[in-house]
Design an enzyme around this catalytic site. Structure first.
Site, PDB file in Angstrom:
ATOM      1  N   ARG A 238       0.769  -1.126   0.064  1.00 47.51           N
ATOM      2  CA  ARG A 238      -0.040   0.025   0.042  1.00 47.51           C
ATOM      3  C   ARG A 238       0.705   1.372  -0.038  1.00 47.51           C
ATOM      4  O   ARG A 238       0.666   2.265  -0.631  1.00 47.51           O
ATOM      5  CB  ARG A 238      -0.849   0.043   1.244  1.00 47.51           C
ATOM      6  CG  ARG A 238      -1.805   1.123   1.170  1.00 47.51           C
ATOM      7  CD  ARG A 238      -2.559   1.335   2.372  1.00 47.51           C
ATOM      8  NE  ARG A 238      -1.736   1.563   3.531  1.00 47.51           N
ATOM      9  CZ  ARG A 238      -2.302   2.348   4.797  1.00 47.51           C
ATOM     10  NH1 ARG A 238      -3.496   2.571   4.711  1.00 47.51           N
ATOM     11  NH2 ARG A 238      -1.243   2.613   5.413  1.00 47.51           N
ATOM     12  N   ASP A 296     -19.513   4.489  11.280  1.00 41.29           N
ATOM     13  CA  ASP A 296     -19.976   5.215  12.722  1.00 41.29           C
ATOM     14  C   ASP A 296     -20.439   6.444  12.474  1.00 41.29           C
ATOM     15  O   ASP A 296     -19.564   7.673  12.653  1.00 41.29           O
ATOM     16  CB  ASP A 296     -18.939   4.784  13.575  1.00 41.29           C
ATOM     17  CG  ASP A 296     -19.567   5.523  14.931  1.00 41.29           C
ATOM     18  OD1 ASP A 296     -20.718   5.364  15.143  1.00 41.29           O
ATOM     19  OD2 ASP A 296     -18.657   5.968  15.766  1.00 41.29           O
ATOM     20  N   SER A 346     -16.861  -4.815   9.269  1.00 47.46           N
ATOM     21  CA  SER A 346     -16.979  -3.922  10.225  1.00 47.46           C
ATOM     22  C   SER A 346     -15.388  -3.802  10.780  1.00 47.46           C
ATOM     23  O   SER A 346     -14.882  -4.479  11.382  1.00 47.46           O
ATOM     24  CB  SER A 346     -17.737  -4.378  11.275  1.00 47.46           C
ATOM     25  OG  SER A 346     -17.736  -3.336  12.515  1.00 47.46           O
ATOM     26  N   ASN A 347     -14.887  -2.506  10.442  1.00 51.86           N
ATOM     27  CA  ASN A 347     -13.701  -2.070  10.687  1.00 51.86           C
ATOM     28  C   ASN A 347     -13.359  -1.431  12.232  1.00 51.86           C
ATOM     29  O   ASN A 347     -13.116  -0.323  12.069  1.00 51.86           O
ATOM     30  CB  ASN A 347     -12.876  -1.347   9.927  1.00 51.86           C
ATOM     31  CG  ASN A 347     -11.353  -1.032   9.796  1.00 51.86           C
ATOM     32  OD1 ASN A 347     -10.787  -1.782  10.824  1.00 51.86           O
ATOM     33  ND2 ASN A 347     -10.866  -0.273   8.973  1.00 51.86           N
ATOM     34  N   GLY A 371      -9.797  -5.820  13.456  1.00 52.81           N
ATOM     35  CA  GLY A 371      -9.251  -5.261  14.624  1.00 52.81           C
ATOM     36  C   GLY A 371      -7.915  -4.445  14.249  1.00 52.81           C
ATOM     37  O   GLY A 371      -7.565  -4.459  13.022  1.00 52.81           O
ATOM     38  N   HIS A 399     -25.154 -20.101  11.281  1.00 51.88           N
ATOM     39  CA  HIS A 399     -24.964 -21.349  11.181  1.00 51.88           C
ATOM     40  C   HIS A 399     -26.186 -22.326  10.502  1.00 51.88           C
ATOM     41  O   HIS A 399     -26.107 -23.516  10.645  1.00 51.88           O
ATOM     42  CB  HIS A 399     -24.918 -21.663  12.737  1.00 51.88           C
ATOM     43  CG  HIS A 399     -23.835 -23.008  13.206  1.00 51.88           C
ATOM     44  ND1 HIS A 399     -23.283 -23.810  12.084  1.00 51.88           N
ATOM     45  CD2 HIS A 399     -23.030 -23.358  14.215  1.00 51.88           C
ATOM     46  CE1 HIS A 399     -22.369 -24.487  12.697  1.00 51.88           C
ATOM     47  NE2 HIS A 399     -22.302 -24.195  13.894  1.00 51.88           N
ATOM     48  N   ASP A 403     -21.060 -23.729   7.909  1.00 47.39           N
ATOM     49  CA  ASP A 403     -20.417 -24.375   9.287  1.00 47.39           C
ATOM     50  C   ASP A 403     -18.843 -24.139   9.484  1.00 47.39           C
ATOM     51  O   ASP A 403     -18.441 -23.185   8.864  1.00 47.39           O
ATOM     52  CB  ASP A 403     -20.459 -25.907   8.959  1.00 47.39           C
ATOM     53  CG  ASP A 403     -19.896 -26.392   7.599  1.00 47.39           C
ATOM     54  OD1 ASP A 403     -19.029 -25.641   7.050  1.00 47.39           O
ATOM     55  OD2 ASP A 403     -20.396 -27.380   6.945  1.00 47.39           O
TER      56      ASP A 403
END
Length: 429
Positions: A238, A296, A346-347, A371, A399, A403
């Site tokens: 990057r 957000d 979702s960062n 994360g 689920h 699986d």
């Protein structure tokens, strides 16, 4: 009348009136901002006239197909000619002139203000001002036409804190040290003032988020899967590509790489990009990978999605990510950008989180929480300790369909592309 804005929405919250009763309006002039379950919608005047009545107060709920405001058309004469204002598409720029003197010479709008004499500011900025008890006129705007930006408000607040701190320091210096000590002791020993809790209705985006999360958590059996990904090589790539992207006016983050690698991994495990029908007796494999990203915003959690990631270049994905992020944070994301997502990211690492257990954005079948990246010691192939950039990810899968083995294989494929990003070149179409 408040029109049907789609998505089954039956009511909207009136966030801000742009006009007052008795005020003259032009065709396509912004009249009111309303908040739906998904985003902020700007309603404009269908024609020129004079506002005669605002039927719904600011902060109250307006019902679809119910009166929103009334106006007297510019060409109407006499009483009984009022009509109800209806929503129009996004406004186009309009220039309005006002009388400068008795001779009727026209002049432009007041300097530092928008085309309708209002200080320009986004709804999120106006909400921030209300939260701190500030008026829009008190904060100098640095944007175009005097637009007040979020940075202007934060700078104004920081300046106020510094001045307050200097004032308080001067007062302490004038008093005796013992008196100052007694005041500090008294301040800590005085019990807090008891008062009534502040009540805020749950509306708009937060209300629909509450309903959807409860429904997803209670009806979908979630399967959690965690992994660590070494993104050392990805970070280096990057950094090499950033100058080229900036030359094209695009800010290159890690998100486009996450999305592109996800679209490639879907080829190996297409069920991650599927969904169940309403009866939960059929699996529908979707032809396009539309990757959603949780944003957000001040209005609440929004998940716009980049459509057709498998067909876009990294630059194309980066441009879409920037556009959708800005739109979501300003509360003006388009309805079509919120529909038809197939898998989400979702960062949480952007806010400093390391682990999370995300809730699936139904009807999608999977979501991953990313994360923050940490530099940690790891053993290399020769058992030497080296510094590597490690990022934790946590998957949640439905689920009923997915699986543990399936999500593990998908995550391994995704991880392979991110740890050796040059391998993505072999699979680009």
């Amino acid at each position: 009348m408040l029109p049907d804005v789609g998505e089954g929405i039956v009511e909207c919250e009136v966030v801000e009136w742009r006009v007052q009763e008795g005020e003259t309006i032009d065709e396509d002039q912004p009249v009111v901002d309303v908040m739906t379950d998904k985003a902020l919608v700007e309603i404009t005047a269908p024609e020129a006239g004079v506002v005669s009545k605002l039927h719904v107060a600011q902060g109250e709920i307006a019902r679809v197909h119910a009166p929103l405001y009334a106006y007297r058309p510019e060409h109407a004469e006499g009483e009984g000619s009022e009509v109800s204002g209806a929503a129009e598409p996004e406004p186009r720029p309009v220039t309005r002139s006002v009388s400068s003197d008795d001779s009727g010479d026209a002049r432009e709008a007041e300097p530092g203000r928008g085309p309708y004499g209002r200080i320009p500011a986004a709804p999120a900025v106006r909400r921030l001002l209300r939260e701190h008890g500030l008026s829009l006129e008190a904060v100098p705007g640095s944007g175009k036409q005097g637009r007040v930006l979020k940075e202007d408000v934060l700078s104004y607040l920081e300046k106020g804190k510094l001045e307050k701190g200097k004032l308080e320091k001067g007062k302490l210096d004038q008093g005796k040290a013992s008196a100052a000590g007694e005041k500090v002791t008294a301040a800590f020993s005085t019990p807090p003032v008891q008062g009534e809790p502040r009540v805020e209705p749950l509306r708009g985006v937060r209300a629909v988020m509450a309903r959807r999360m409860v429904e997803a958590a209670s009806t979908i059996p979630h399967f959690q899967y965690g992994e660590e990904i070494d993104v050392t090589e990805l970070l280096a790539l990057r950094e090499r590509l950033k100058p080229r992207a900036e030359a094209d006016g695009v800010r290159l983050t890690l998100m486009p790489f996450f999305m592109k690698a996800m679209a490639l991994a879907v080829r190996e495990e297409p069920i991650l990009n599927a969904r169940l029908n309403d009866a939960a007796d059929e699996i529908h494999y979707l032809p396009s990978v539309n990757v959603g990203m949780a944003v957000d915003s001040r209005a609440g959690l929004l998940v716009p999605n980049v459509k057709g990631v498998e067909r876009l270049s990294l630059l194309g994905i980066a441009a879409e990510v920037a556009r959708l992020t800005e739109a979501a944070r300003s509360g003006k994301v388009a309805q079509e950008d919120l529909r038809e997502g197939t898998i989400s990211i979702s960062n949480i690492g952007a806010l400093g989180g390391t682990y999370a257990a995300p809730i699936i954005n139904a009807p999608e079948l999977a979501i991953v929480a990313i994360g923050k990246t940490q530099w940690l010691p790891r053993f290399d192939a020769e058992d030497r300790v080296v510094k590597r950039a490690i990022m934790t990810v946590t998957w949640a899968g439905d689920h009923r369909v997915i699986d543990g083995g399936t999500i593990a294989r998908f995550c391994n494929a995704w991880k392979g592309y991110l740890e050796a990003p040059e391998t993505m070149l072999l699979n680009l179409s």
